[in-house]
Design a protein around this motif. Sequence first.
Motif, PDB file in Angstrom:
ATOM      1  N   ASN A  55      11.913  24.144  -9.632  1.00 44.32           N
ATOM      2  CA  ASN A  55      12.897  23.888  -8.488  1.00 44.32           C
ATOM      3  C   ASN A  55      12.346  22.902  -7.248  1.00 44.32           C
ATOM      4  OD1 ASN A  55      14.858  25.701  -9.346  1.00 44.32           O
ATOM      5  ND2 ASN A  55      13.644  27.267  -8.530  1.00 44.32           N
ATOM      6  N   ILE A  56      11.598  21.842  -7.672  1.00 46.48           N
ATOM      7  CA  ILE A  56      11.339  20.775  -6.749  1.00 46.48           C
ATOM      8  C   ILE A  56      12.410  19.949  -6.437  1.00 46.48           C
ATOM      9  CG2 ILE A  56       9.910  18.606  -6.664  1.00 46.48           C
ATOM     10  CD1 ILE A  56       7.844  19.842  -8.609  1.00 46.48           C
ATOM     11  N   ARG A  57      12.631  19.880  -5.063  1.00 50.38           N
ATOM     12  CA  ARG A  57      13.788  19.217  -4.498  1.00 50.38           C
ATOM     13  C   ARG A  57      13.586  17.779  -4.240  1.00 50.38           C
ATOM     14  NH1 ARG A  57      16.388  22.344  -7.282  1.00 50.38           N
ATOM     15  NH2 ARG A  57      17.329  23.964  -6.809  1.00 50.38           N
ATOM     16  N   SER A  58      12.406  17.758  -3.422  1.00 49.23           N
ATOM     17  CA  SER A  58      12.069  16.412  -2.885  1.00 49.23           C
ATOM     18  C   SER A  58      10.280  16.087  -2.704  1.00 49.23           C
ATOM     19  CB  SER A  58      12.648  16.101  -1.485  1.00 49.23           C
ATOM     20  OG  SER A  58      12.114  17.180  -0.752  1.00 49.23           O
ATOM     21  N   VAL A  59      10.230  14.971  -2.555  1.00 47.51           N
ATOM     22  CA  VAL A  59       8.599  14.605  -2.159  1.00 47.51           C
ATOM     23  C   VAL A  59       8.748  13.771  -1.182  1.00 47.51           C
ATOM     24  CG1 VAL A  59       8.706  12.754  -4.105  1.00 47.51           C
ATOM     25  CG2 VAL A  59       6.402  13.775  -3.124  1.00 47.51           C
ATOM     26  N   TYR A  60       7.964  13.901  -0.200  1.00 45.17           N
ATOM     27  CA  TYR A  60       7.669  12.804   0.838  1.00 45.17           C
ATOM     28  C   TYR A  60       6.122  12.216   1.030  1.00 45.17           C
ATOM     29  CZ  TYR A  60       6.355  11.593   5.757  1.00 45.17           C
ATOM     30  OH  TYR A  60       6.151  11.050   6.917  1.00 45.17           O
ATOM     31  N   VAL A  61       5.960  10.911   0.991  1.00 40.51           N
ATOM     32  CA  VAL A  61       4.661  10.372   0.697  1.00 40.51           C
ATOM     33  C   VAL A  61       4.283  10.418   2.318  1.00 40.51           C
ATOM     34  CG1 VAL A  61       3.335   8.423   0.079  1.00 40.51           C
ATOM     35  CG2 VAL A  61       5.137   9.052  -1.328  1.00 40.51           C
ATOM     36  N   LYS A  62       3.140  11.316   2.431  1.00 36.45           N
ATOM     37  CA  LYS A  62       2.685  11.417   4.000  1.00 36.45           C
ATOM     38  C   LYS A  62       1.749  10.428   4.090  1.00 36.45           C
ATOM     39  CE  LYS A  62       0.091  14.707   6.455  1.00 36.45           C
ATOM     40  NZ  LYS A  62      -0.483  16.088   6.481  1.00 36.45           N
ATOM     41  N   ASP A  63       0.841   9.905   3.248  1.00 39.95           N
ATOM     42  CA  ASP A  63      -0.136   9.076   3.567  1.00 39.95           C
ATOM     43  C   ASP A  63      -0.589   8.376   2.179  1.00 39.95           C
ATOM     44  OD1 ASP A  63      -2.083   7.800   5.316  1.00 39.95           O
ATOM     45  OD2 ASP A  63      -3.697   9.410   4.258  1.00 39.95           O
ATOM     46  N   GLN A  64      -0.979   7.190   2.307  1.00 39.96           N
ATOM     47  CA  GLN A  64      -1.576   6.207   1.222  1.00 39.96           C
ATOM     48  C   GLN A  64      -2.870   5.653   1.451  1.00 39.96           C
ATOM     49  OE1 GLN A  64       1.782   3.312   1.281  1.00 39.96           O
ATOM     50  NE2 GLN A  64       2.565   4.251  -0.582  1.00 39.96           N
ATOM     51  N   SER A  65      -3.819   5.417   0.535  1.00 35.20           N
ATOM     52  CA  SER A  65      -4.945   5.203   0.945  1.00 35.20           C
ATOM     53  C   SER A  65      -5.583   4.378  -0.403  1.00 35.20           C
ATOM     54  CB  SER A  65      -6.019   6.133   1.541  1.00 35.20           C
ATOM     55  OG  SER A  65      -6.240   7.083   0.475  1.00 35.20           O
ATOM     56  N   ALA A  66      -6.644   3.963  -0.389  1.00 37.41           N
ATOM     57  CA  ALA A  66      -7.207   3.126  -1.491  1.00 37.41           C
ATOM     58  C   ALA A  66      -8.602   3.051  -1.614  1.00 37.41           C
ATOM     59  CB  ALA A  66      -6.614   1.860  -1.814  1.00 37.41           C
ATOM     60  N   ALA A  67      -9.395   3.358  -2.602  1.00 40.07           N
ATOM     61  CA  ALA A  67     -10.795   3.091  -2.572  1.00 40.07           C
ATOM     62  C   ALA A  67     -11.174   1.743  -3.100  1.00 40.07           C
ATOM     63  CB  ALA A  67     -11.463   4.246  -3.590  1.00 40.07           C
ATOM     64  N   VAL A  68     -12.008   1.107  -2.330  1.00 37.09           N
ATOM     65  CA  VAL A  68     -12.262  -0.233  -2.562  1.00 37.09           C
ATOM     66  C   VAL A  68     -13.700  -0.241  -3.099  1.00 37.09           C
ATOM     67  CG1 VAL A  68     -12.566  -2.704  -1.593  1.00 37.09           C
ATOM     68  CG2 VAL A  68     -10.673  -0.934  -1.050  1.00 37.09           C
ATOM     69  N   SER A  69     -14.107  -1.263  -3.986  1.00 39.46           N
ATOM     70  CA  SER A  69     -15.400  -1.591  -4.512  1.00 39.46           C
ATOM     71  C   SER A  69     -15.531  -2.861  -4.642  1.00 39.46           C
ATOM     72  CB  SER A  69     -15.725  -0.754  -5.585  1.00 39.46           C
ATOM     73  OG  SER A  69     -16.998  -1.093  -5.950  1.00 39.46           O
ATOM     74  N   ASP A  70     -16.450  -3.752  -4.242  1.00 40.59           N
ATOM     75  CA  ASP A  70     -16.783  -5.100  -4.436  1.00 40.59           C
ATOM     76  C   ASP A  70     -15.385  -6.164  -4.055  1.00 40.59           C
ATOM     77  OD1 ASP A  70     -19.304  -4.831  -5.321  1.00 40.59           O
ATOM     78  OD2 ASP A  70     -18.837  -4.287  -7.325  1.00 40.59           O
ATOM     79  N   GLY A  71     -14.668  -5.736  -3.041  1.00 34.42           N
ATOM     80  CA  GLY A  71     -13.388  -6.459  -2.658  1.00 34.42           C
ATOM     81  C   GLY A  71     -12.324  -6.034  -3.712  1.00 34.42           C
ATOM     82  N   LYS A  72     -12.291  -5.152  -4.327  1.00 37.26           N
ATOM     83  CA  LYS A  72     -11.102  -4.895  -5.326  1.00 37.26           C
ATOM     84  C   LYS A  72     -10.769  -3.539  -5.199  1.00 37.26           C
ATOM     85  CE  LYS A  72     -12.277  -8.352  -8.787  1.00 37.26           C
ATOM     86  NZ  LYS A  72     -12.466  -8.269 -10.410  1.00 37.26           N
ATOM     87  N   ILE A  73      -9.478  -3.107  -5.297  1.00 38.87           N
ATOM     88  CA  ILE A  73      -9.180  -1.895  -5.221  1.00 38.87           C
ATOM     89  C   ILE A  73      -9.449  -1.018  -6.604  1.00 38.87           C
ATOM     90  CG2 ILE A  73      -6.952  -0.304  -5.001  1.00 38.87           C
ATOM     91  CD1 ILE A  73      -5.772  -2.257  -3.202  1.00 38.87           C
ATOM     92  N   MET A  74     -10.251   0.249  -6.587  1.00 42.56           N
ATOM     93  CA  MET A  74     -10.285   0.766  -7.683  1.00 42.56           C
ATOM     94  C   MET A  74      -9.760   1.936  -7.914  1.00 42.56           C
ATOM     95  SD  MET A  74     -12.908  -1.068  -8.339  1.00 42.56           S
ATOM     96  CE  MET A  74     -13.497  -0.267  -9.839  1.00 42.56           C
ATOM     97  N   GLU A  75      -8.945   2.510  -6.553  1.00 45.75           N
ATOM     98  CA  GLU A  75      -8.255   3.687  -6.998  1.00 45.75           C
ATOM     99  C   GLU A  75      -7.276   4.003  -6.117  1.00 45.75           C
ATOM    100  OE1 GLU A  75      -9.488   8.284  -8.158  1.00 45.75           O
ATOM    101  OE2 GLU A  75     -10.172   7.796  -6.371  1.00 45.75           O
ATOM    102  N   TYR A  76      -5.864   4.198  -6.109  1.00 45.59           N
ATOM    103  CA  TYR A  76      -4.871   4.332  -5.305  1.00 45.59           C
ATOM    104  C   TYR A  76      -4.752   5.768  -4.921  1.00 45.59           C
ATOM    105  CZ  TYR A  76      -3.606  -0.547  -6.273  1.00 45.59           C
ATOM    106  OH  TYR A  76      -3.768  -1.829  -6.706  1.00 45.59           O
ATOM    107  N   ARG A  77      -4.646   6.338  -3.770  1.00 44.93           N
ATOM    108  CA  ARG A  77      -4.479   7.771  -3.351  1.00 44.93           C
ATOM    109  C   ARG A  77      -3.236   7.981  -2.672  1.00 44.93           C
ATOM    110  NH1 ARG A  77     -10.714   7.980  -1.719  1.00 44.93           N
ATOM    111  NH2 ARG A  77     -11.853   7.682  -3.683  1.00 44.93           N
TER     112      ARG A  77
END
Length: 66
Positions: A34-56
């Motif tokens: 019964n999932i009704r909604s999702v709210y994206v509370k925060d976004q971040s990213a892991a960076v290595s050598d000037g490139k985004i490696m992982e979106y969180r």
Amino acid sequence: MSVLKVIELLSSSNSGWEDATQKAITKASKSVKNIRSVYVKDQSAAVSDGKIMEYRVTLKVTFELE
């Protein structure tokens, strides 16, 4: 009368924030009904050598209790 509960989930993806969100909801829906909604509370990213490696994302997921 409906009773709703909110849980917080963290997820990550190499593709993007939308993919990280979808992965969290897909996984959560296997055990949370019964999932009704999702709210994206925060976004971040892991960076290595000037490139985004992982979106969180940090999500708040609302579902109805049975």
